[in-house]
Every structure is written in C-alpha cells, then in structure tokens.
Design a protein around this motif. Structure first.
Motif, PDB file in Angstrom:
ATOM      1  N   UNK A 274       3.584   1.497 -20.162  1.00  0.00           N
ATOM      2  CA  UNK A 274       4.689   1.957 -19.313  1.00  0.00           C
ATOM      3  C   UNK A 274       4.536   3.435 -18.996  1.00  0.00           C
ATOM      4  N   UNK A 275       4.682   3.783 -17.730  1.00  0.00           N
ATOM      5  CA  UNK A 275       4.757   5.184 -17.303  1.00  0.00           C
ATOM      6  C   UNK A 275       6.187   5.434 -16.813  1.00  0.00           C
ATOM      7  N   UNK A 304      -0.260  -1.381 -17.034  1.00  0.00           N
ATOM      8  CA  UNK A 304      -1.239  -2.239 -17.706  1.00  0.00           C
ATOM      9  C   UNK A 304      -0.522  -3.417 -18.346  1.00  0.00           C
ATOM     10  N   UNK A 305      -1.005  -4.609 -18.078  1.00  0.00           N
ATOM     11  CA  UNK A 305      -0.450  -5.802 -18.704  1.00  0.00           C
ATOM     12  C   UNK A 305      -1.013  -5.959 -20.113  1.00  0.00           C
ATOM     13  N   UNK A 306      -0.365  -6.794 -20.906  1.00  0.00           N
ATOM     14  CA  UNK A 306      -0.731  -6.915 -22.315  1.00  0.00           C
ATOM     15  C   UNK A 306      -2.164  -7.380 -22.512  1.00  0.00           C
ATOM     16  N   UNK A 308      -4.685  -6.760 -20.496  1.00  0.00           N
ATOM     17  CA  UNK A 308      -5.620  -5.916 -19.772  1.00  0.00           C
ATOM     18  C   UNK A 308      -6.022  -4.689 -20.595  1.00  0.00           C
ATOM     19  N   UNK A 309      -7.171  -4.156 -20.274  1.00  0.00           N
ATOM     20  CA  UNK A 309      -7.645  -2.946 -20.947  1.00  0.00           C
ATOM     21  C   UNK A 309      -7.665  -1.740 -20.023  1.00  0.00           C
ATOM     22  N   UNK A 310      -7.728  -1.964 -18.715  1.00  0.00           N
ATOM     23  CA  UNK A 310      -7.778  -0.877 -17.743  1.00  0.00           C
ATOM     24  C   UNK A 310      -6.445  -0.742 -17.013  1.00  0.00           C
ATOM     25  N   UNK A 311      -6.009   0.482 -16.741  1.00  0.00           N
ATOM     26  CA  UNK A 311      -4.726   0.673 -16.055  1.00  0.00           C
ATOM     27  C   UNK A 311      -4.816   0.376 -14.556  1.00  0.00           C
ATOM     28  N   UNK A 441       3.921  -9.779 -20.830  1.00  0.00           N
ATOM     29  CA  UNK A 441       3.685  -9.061 -19.576  1.00  0.00           C
ATOM     30  C   UNK A 441       4.048  -7.601 -19.748  1.00  0.00           C
ATOM     31  N   UNK A 442       3.351  -6.761 -19.019  1.00  0.00           N
ATOM     32  CA  UNK A 442       3.641  -5.331 -18.979  1.00  0.00           C
ATOM     33  C   UNK A 442       3.530  -4.682 -20.349  1.00  0.00           C
ATOM     34  N   UNK A 443       2.858  -5.346 -21.270  1.00  0.00           N
ATOM     35  CA  UNK A 443       2.757  -4.853 -22.642  1.00  0.00           C
ATOM     36  C   UNK A 443       4.136  -4.624 -23.240  1.00  0.00           C
ATOM     37  N   UNK A 444       5.110  -5.402 -22.762  1.00  0.00           N
ATOM     38  CA  UNK A 444       6.491  -5.295 -23.226  1.00  0.00           C
ATOM     39  C   UNK A 444       6.922  -6.647 -23.759  1.00  0.00           C
ATOM     40  N   UNK A 445       7.611  -6.650 -24.884  1.00  0.00           N
ATOM     41  CA  UNK A 445       8.047  -7.918 -25.447  1.00  0.00           C
ATOM     42  C   UNK A 445       9.234  -8.469 -24.672  1.00  0.00           C
TER      43      UNK A 445
END
Length: 463
Positions: A274-275, A304-306, A308-311, A441-445
């Motif tokens: 998240x930015x 970046x999704x959960x 994914x490694x690249x933004x 998703x979105x590296x957010x729970x």
C-alpha cells in the motif's frame, strides 16, 4: 432575527437545553439568583448570542452556554483567563519533557471542546444518547447504538467531515470516544462511483493493523444516508496543529520521535503493498501520549498484489502540492513508494522549521525549489537545512532527492546510523512472521470480522 437563530440551533443543543431546564427547576432560588448575577456580570457583552434556555441561572446552564458559545467560534473571558498560560496543543505540564534515563514524555492535551462535552454529560448524569426515530433505517440506528451519536466536528476535508461519537457504557465508568468520518458525495458523482470510492478506502484502512496507523473499526450509514467510517479517537489532535502552535518548530527530539514513528508506519504500509499518496501533517494524528498515527486513505493505492513480487507503476498527481514529489508532475509512469518517502522528508522539515520548503516542486514555477535544485547539483544545501546538524541533514537530503531512482529507500532510512539513534517512544515490536499480513488481494487481509458481518451484504448489493 432571534427566531432565525433559534431555527439554526442544533438539535443536540436543543435536547441538552431541555435537560437543563428540568434540572434548573431542582435548584434553589438563592443559588440560581447568585449564578444568574455572576453570569450577567461576566458575559454582558455576549448577551446577543444567548438564546432562550441559554439564559442560564445555574452552573449547569452556564456550562452549556459556555460550551456551545465557544463551539461557534469565540472564547469567553473565563476561558481566555483559564488558558492564558497554556499554548495550543499543550497542557499545564510541558508538552515535551526529557527524562533522566534519556527517554522522553509527550503530553498532548484533549481539545477544550471535547473535554467540556465529556464533563458536561457526566455532570448532567446523561448515560445514553438521544434515541433515533423508529422510522430511520436499521443501519443508522446501529451507528448510534454501537458507537454513540456523532456530536461536535473535530475535522473537515474536501469531501467529508469528522465528528466525535460519545458512547456511554452503563456497566463501565466513563465513556468511549470514536472518530466518525462522514463521506460526502462529490459534485455530480454517480452513486456507484461514490460507493466504490469509500469502500475502497475502508477496505484498505480497516485491514491495516499497526501502532502507527489509525485503527478503522466499521463502515455504516447515518440518518441522512451518508456512509460513515468509524475509527479510534486520538485526543492529541493532528500534527499540523501542533506545528502551527509550536511557533518556530518542534523540539529536536520531539520531531525526531514523530519522524521515526512516521517512517515505521510507512514501512508497514509499503511492506503490505500500500502507498498512501497523501502524506502531510494534517493526515498524521496524535494520541495524548504522543503516538503518531497515519490516517485518511482516500488517495491510497495498492501497488502490489499478495502474489506479486514487482510493484505496479502509476501515473498522475495526487495529494497536497507542497508535499508532492516532482515525478508526479511529469507525464510518466513512476513507483508510488518513493512518493511517500519524499513526503516524509518534507514533513520532517516542516516540523523542524514550522514552515514549508516550497509551494510546489516544479522548477519553472517555484523559486525556492529552483534554488534547491541548484544547490543539490553543487552538493550544497539551501538555508532551511542549516537548522539541522550534519547527520540528519545528510539523511533528509537523500530523502528529498529530486531523482526518484536515486532517492533513498525506506529500508535504507531505517538502516541509517543517525536514524537508528533516535529514541522512538511508540514503536511496534513484531516477529519476522508478523511483518506482513495475509491476504488474497492488494497484500491486504479480508475485512475484520466485525466489519464484514455488518457491511458485506450492503456493499455487495451496491458495488
């Protein structure tokens, strides 16, 4: 004219006034006469603002008049005297105090308005909020029932306001306070876009759990159908107000502590994809003990999704001009993380100097920024940076690096020797396994259990 003023009187004030009338009748005529005389002698020049039941003859009525008179924008003489030696953002104790062990203490005061409101409810013996009419929809009843009725305004933004909700717990002494952000529709904004905008902000903010990020609890509708985001209430106010009230800037260790908390909060956001995209002192709020919390995720984005490694790169201007990084003004794709880092550097300089470095980071439009670029090319620095010693100045100049590819990363900031020496009094300690949060998703729970059970159906039906 008096009738017009009466119509404008807030409903909550009228209800409190009715309660006061009943309580006034219980007071003896001798005390009432004494208080009435004192009130008239003390506030004679303000009589044109006193309405109906506010012609108080008791201590309770005087308190009511004093409280609402101040909320309309002016201080009574008694308040001025009471606070003559207390600066905004301070208590009677020092706002910031170092201790013998090398640590420090923050003492940030409650707003006077909030403090009076709490005391007033306690004095009246009111242990609940005014009931909502039975014909109102269930969600608005749920908002008042779960968190208390939103009362006085504590903040305003372009598309919403923030109020304090007072929740009385009958079995628990005192009351709980919540901050309630009321989302307003933009001009000609379609309903579907409005819902997506606010639910996007809520889904991000409610899933972030860190000591330096605001705790978002719920999303409900009020009696007018506006969606309201319920958050923890922080009584220390926002960082902007503290900077303004400080005069020439915060104390060195005080500003360093806030800066350290901000960096760790931003690292947590970036670690989880998240930015923020709108970091500024107005969006950094404080507890009375000086714990800084990042708030207002209306412009936040998931880079970046959960899995994914690249933004993902982005494009476009977002936020408030003095804090916007120069790459945002170019019609090019950029990484949103260095944008947040740039804003942290501008915020630090604002804390130290109580002023802005420039109006906008565009060379052709701002002479201060142009002078900064020239100094940067010559490995020098402009006047505002003279207030810093060598070590912090070197770090801040790396943060406010015009070229985003050369700008220091959040990990490099934390590894910096000067930054590591800062005493940060509110810092989250987590194990390596807790450094990020699980998600789909979105590296957010997913939404927290309480919020999901209330909002899942209504959001799914609209979006």
């Amino acid at each position: 004219m008096e009738n017009t003023k009466q119509k404008e009187q807030p409903a909550a004030e009228k209800q409190l006034a009715e309660a006061v009338r009943g309580l006034d009748q219980q007071h003896g005529s001798k005390e009432a006469k004494h208080e009435h005389n004192n009130h008239n002698n003390h506030n004679n020049h303000n009589n044109h603002n006193v309405k109906g039941s506010h012609h108080a003859s008791s201590k309770i009525s005087a308190t009511l008049q004093k409280m609402f008179h101040t909320e309309r924008g002016s201080d009574t003489e008694s308040e001025k005297s009471e606070n003559a030696n207390v600066q905004p953002g301070q208590t009677s104790h020092p706002r910031f105090q170092k201790t013998e062990n090398g640590k420090h203490i923050h003492r940030l005061s409650y707003s006077r308005r909030t403090h009076r409101m709490q005391n007033f409810f306690k004095e009246l013996g009111i242990h609940g909020q005014p009931a909502i009419n039975a014909d109102k929809h269930a969600q608005s009843h749920s908002l008042s029932e779960k968190y208390g009725k939103p009362q006085e305004i504590i903040g305003k933004g372009a598309f919403g306001i923030v109020r304090i909700a007072h929740k009385i717990e009958p079995k628990v002494p005192g009351e709980k306070l919540f901050a309630v952000k009321e989302f307003k529709k933009r001009h000609n904004e379609p309903a579907k876009k409005y819902i997506k905008r606010l639910t996007s902000e809520f889904c991000i903010s409610s899933s972030l759990h860190h000591i330096n990020v605001i705790n978002t609890l719920d999303l409900l509708q009020d009696t007018q159908g506006n969606y309201c985001e319920v958050m923890e209430y922080c009584s220390g106010g926002d960082l902007y107000s503290l900077i303004v009230s400080s005069g020439g800037g915060l104390e060195l260790d005080e500003g360093n502590c806030f800066f350290g908390q901000l960096i760790y909060g931003v690292k947590y956001l970036h670690d989880n994809g998240v930015a923020h995209r709108d970091l500024k002192p107005e969006n950094l709020i404080l507890t009375s003990a000086g714990c800084l919390k990042i708030t207002d995720f209306g412009n936040a984005e998931c880079f970046r999704m959960a899995w994914e490694t690249q933004p993902h790169l982005t494009r476009g201007v977002c936020g408030s001009e003095p804090y916007i990084a120069p790459e945002e003004f170019k019609d090019e794709l950029f990484d949103s993380r260095p944008v947040d880092i740039w804003a942290c550097g501008i915020i630090y300089m604002s804390m130290m100097t109580s002023s802005l470095l420039w109006r906008v980071a565009i060379e052709k439009e701002d002479p201060n920024y142009r002078a900064y670029l020239e100094a940067n090319k010559n490995d020098s620095f402009t006047a505002p940076f003279q207030c810093l010693t060598e070590s912090p100045r070197e770090l801040i100049l790396k943060i406010i690096e015009p070229n985003p590819k050369k700008r220091i990363t959040i990990e490099q900031i934390i590894a910096d020797s000067w930054f590591s020496s800062i005493h940060i009094c509110h810092q989250q300690t987590t194990s390596a396994s807790d450094s990020s949060i699980s998600s789909t998703s979105c590296s957010i729970n997913a939404l927290n259990e309480q919020a999901t059970s209330i909002n899942k159906t209504s959001i799914a039906n609209i979006v």
